[in-house]
Design a protein around this motif. Structure first.
Motif, PDB file in Angstrom:
ATOM      1  N   ASP A   1       0.235  12.183  -0.509  1.00  0.00           N
ATOM      2  CA  ASP A   1      -0.006  11.463   0.737  1.00  0.00           C
ATOM      3  C   ASP A   1      -0.215  12.438   1.893  1.00  0.00           C
ATOM      4  O   ASP A   1       0.738  12.966   2.468  1.00  0.00           O
ATOM      5  CB  ASP A   1       1.190  10.547   1.014  1.00  0.00           C
ATOM      6  N   GLN A   2      -1.472  12.662   2.235  1.00  0.00           N
ATOM      7  CA  GLN A   2      -1.759  13.587   3.333  1.00  0.00           C
ATOM      8  C   GLN A   2      -1.326  13.037   4.677  1.00  0.00           C
ATOM      9  O   GLN A   2      -1.020  13.790   5.610  1.00  0.00           O
ATOM     10  CB  GLN A   2      -3.258  13.937   3.376  1.00  0.00           C
ATOM     11  N   TRP A   3      -1.265  11.694   4.803  1.00  0.00           N
ATOM     12  CA  TRP A   3      -0.888  11.099   6.079  1.00  0.00           C
ATOM     13  C   TRP A   3       0.541  11.475   6.465  1.00  0.00           C
ATOM     14  O   TRP A   3       0.845  11.702   7.643  1.00  0.00           O
ATOM     15  CB  TRP A   3      -1.044   9.579   6.019  1.00  0.00           C
TER      16      TRP A   3
ATOM     17  N   TYR B   1      -0.229   4.141   1.081  1.00  0.00           N
ATOM     18  CA  TYR B   1      -0.644   5.042   2.153  1.00  0.00           C
ATOM     19  C   TYR B   1      -0.582   4.435   3.553  1.00  0.00           C
ATOM     20  O   TYR B   1      -0.624   5.172   4.536  1.00  0.00           O
ATOM     21  CB  TYR B   1      -2.062   5.557   1.867  1.00  0.00           C
ATOM     22  N   TYR B   2      -0.497   3.132   3.672  1.00  0.00           N
ATOM     23  CA  TYR B   2      -0.426   2.516   4.994  1.00  0.00           C
ATOM     24  C   TYR B   2       0.756   3.022   5.839  1.00  0.00           C
ATOM     25  O   TYR B   2       0.606   3.254   7.042  1.00  0.00           O
ATOM     26  CB  TYR B   2      -0.331   0.994   4.880  1.00  0.00           C
TER      27      TYR B   2
ATOM     28  N   GLY C   1       2.252   5.943   6.013  1.00  0.00           N
ATOM     29  CA  GLY C   1       1.956   7.245   6.606  1.00  0.00           C
ATOM     30  C   GLY C   1       0.917   7.141   7.702  1.00  0.00           C
ATOM     31  O   GLY C   1       1.002   7.834   8.734  1.00  0.00           O
ATOM     32  N   GLU C   2      -0.070   6.259   7.507  1.00  0.00           N
ATOM     33  CA  GLU C   2      -1.076   6.034   8.541  1.00  0.00           C
ATOM     34  C   GLU C   2      -0.440   5.442   9.797  1.00  0.00           C
ATOM     35  O   GLU C   2      -0.765   5.833  10.930  1.00  0.00           O
ATOM     36  CB  GLU C   2      -2.162   5.100   7.998  1.00  0.00           C
TER      37      GLU C   2
ATOM     38  N   SER D   1       0.838  -1.198   0.000  1.00  0.00           N
ATOM     39  CA  SER D   1       0.000   0.000   0.000  1.00  0.00           C
ATOM     40  C   SER D   1       0.871   1.245   0.000  1.00  0.00           C
ATOM     41  O   SER D   1       1.882   1.322   0.698  1.00  0.00           O
ATOM     42  CB  SER D   1      -0.900   0.016   1.237  1.00  0.00           C
TER      43      SER D   1
ATOM     44  N   THR E   1      -8.512  14.989   0.612  1.00  0.00           N
ATOM     45  CA  THR E   1      -7.300  14.467   1.237  1.00  0.00           C
ATOM     46  C   THR E   1      -6.112  15.410   1.014  1.00  0.00           C
ATOM     47  O   THR E   1      -5.302  15.617   1.918  1.00  0.00           O
ATOM     48  CB  THR E   1      -6.955  13.063   0.707  1.00  0.00           C
TER      49      THR E   1
END
Length: 418
Positions: A256-258, A211-212, A214-215, A209, A321
């Protein structure tokens, strides 16, 4: 003589590179139409925030599950799946809303949705000291092997920590630590992560992923705020360092906002010796990410129907986002970079106005946001990817818009206070 010539050539190349960066920023600023109305009226933003929050409140059933997908088009055939990561995201946004102002109905939804989320959390590999959010067919409606996703644990932890701010003691610190241990277990020595865990084969990175990570970094930082142990801060900084390195190797960054949200969270700890990333690394990556986001919006500024949108196909969620990320960046980008910060503010104003213009105003789905901008016709989308559900409203479309609007309202307030 040869050495002196080579030095001059090297100097010229560096000078041209610097000029290129300067002109890229200058052209970006010059190509952007000057905003005609400035920031969005705060009263309008406040009303839109209430409407989005009330949509999520109405969408949550007695069992704590949200109505994941609906559509304005009564003939739309929608999948019947359920996504736990977006369930957790809805909790995150609603908790921000309740933190802004007391709201009994939203608070009760947080309790129900949080209880449902906790029901999906179980040990990993029989280790009672490490848990994850488990994705199973009975919950998601998708015929797929039982698995634990990095993003599920990351956003699950973000959601539960967000509830703690509203209802202290809803989740014990020991339970929160167990999820944190899973995130660290999924981290590789270089700071990157495995995306999934399967009971029969363990950690797996055959699918990755974007985005994972950054989360996960954001979750670890929020856990560090509640439980100031070096391991959480170290894992988060290691993750952000890896993301900054990988971003520097791409011609264009991920939107990527995270990462930007996590960078805003880690900024107060730059003097801490547990950090495994430098301020310069993160600022360089953040600037590139923000510039790429601004560039994404350029092509739509001349289109009245989707001015402010960050994608050419008129979708609302990618705009929301990016706004979350850009608003987070304003918290840590140096104050001296006034020109760049002003470009970001102009972009945000346009993006927020786009979201508010496309929020459903009446009917059973009032406060929701459709996948594609309202009134954005098929002919206008002829160059975009085919979208079979343009009028679909999904909880993450609403959640990200709510989080972005709340952050925008806070930014307007902080500007007034300065």
């Amino acid at each position: 003589m040869l050495r002196r010539c080579m030095c001059k050539i090297t100097h010229l190349i560096l000078l041209l590179a610097c000029c290129g960066c300067f002109w890229q920023g200058t052209l970006l600023a010059q190509s952007r139409p000057t905003p005609t109305s400035g920031p969005v009226d705060r009263g309008r933003v406040s009303s839109a925030i209430d409407a989005a929050a009330e949509y999520l409140v109405r969408a949550c059933g007695d069992d704590g599950r949200f109505a994941y997908r609906v559509a304005l088009d009564p003939n739309a055939l929608l999948p019947s799946d359920y996504n736990l990561l977006r369930h957790a995201g809805a909790i995150y946004a609603l908790a921000q809303y309740v933190d802004r102002q007391p709201h009994d109905d939203a608070r009760q939804v947080l309790m129900r949705a949080g209880t449902y989320l906790k029901g999906t959390i179980q040990p990993v590999a029989g280790n009672r000291h490490m848990t994850a959010v488990w994705t199973v067919a009975e919950t998601t409606g998708i015929d797929a092997p039982r698995q634990a996703k990095l993003g599920g644990a990351g956003l699950g932890l973000v959601a539960l920590l967000s509830i703690e701010k509203i209802e202290p003691g809803f989740t014990s610190l020991d339970e929160l630590r167990r999820l944190g241990r899973f995130l660290l277990y999924m981290q590789k020595p270089d700071g990157s992560f495995y995306s999934k865990y399967y009971p029969d084969r363990g950690r797996d990175d055959r699918w990755t992923s974007m985005y994972y990570p950054g989360e996960a970094a954001l979750a670890l930082l929020m856990l560090y705020e509640a439980d100031p142990k070096r391991q959480w801060l170290g894992g988060a900084s290691k993750a952000l360092a890896a993301l900054a390195r990988s971003g520097s190797q791409r011609p264009k960054t991920l939107p990527d906002q995270w990462v930007l949200l996590a960078t805003a969270r880690i900024t107060p700890y730059f003097e801490t010796d547990a950090l495994l990333v430098s301020r310069r690394e993160l600022l360089d990556h953040a600037r590139r990410t923000c510039r790429d986001m601004l560039e994404d919006q350029q092509g739509q500024l001349a289109s009245p129907s989707i001015r402010g949108c960050y994608t050419h196909d008129g979708r609302t969620c990618p705009t929301a986002t990016r706004l979350e990320g850009l608003l987070a960046a304003l918290q840590f980008l140096p104050r001296e970079e006034q020109s760049f910060r002003q470009q970001i503010r102009h972009s945000i104003d346009d993006g927020i106005r786009f979201l508010l213009d496309n929020q459903v105003k009446e009917g059973p789905y009032a406060g929701g946001l459709t996948r594609v901008a309202l009134g954005f016709s098929g002919s206008e989308r002829e160059d975009a990817a085919v979208d079979s559900h343009p009028t679909e409203i999904r909880i993450d479309f609403v959640q990200h818009a709510l989080s972005a609007m709340l952050a925008y309202e806070r930014e307007l307030r902080s500007v007034d206070e300065r």
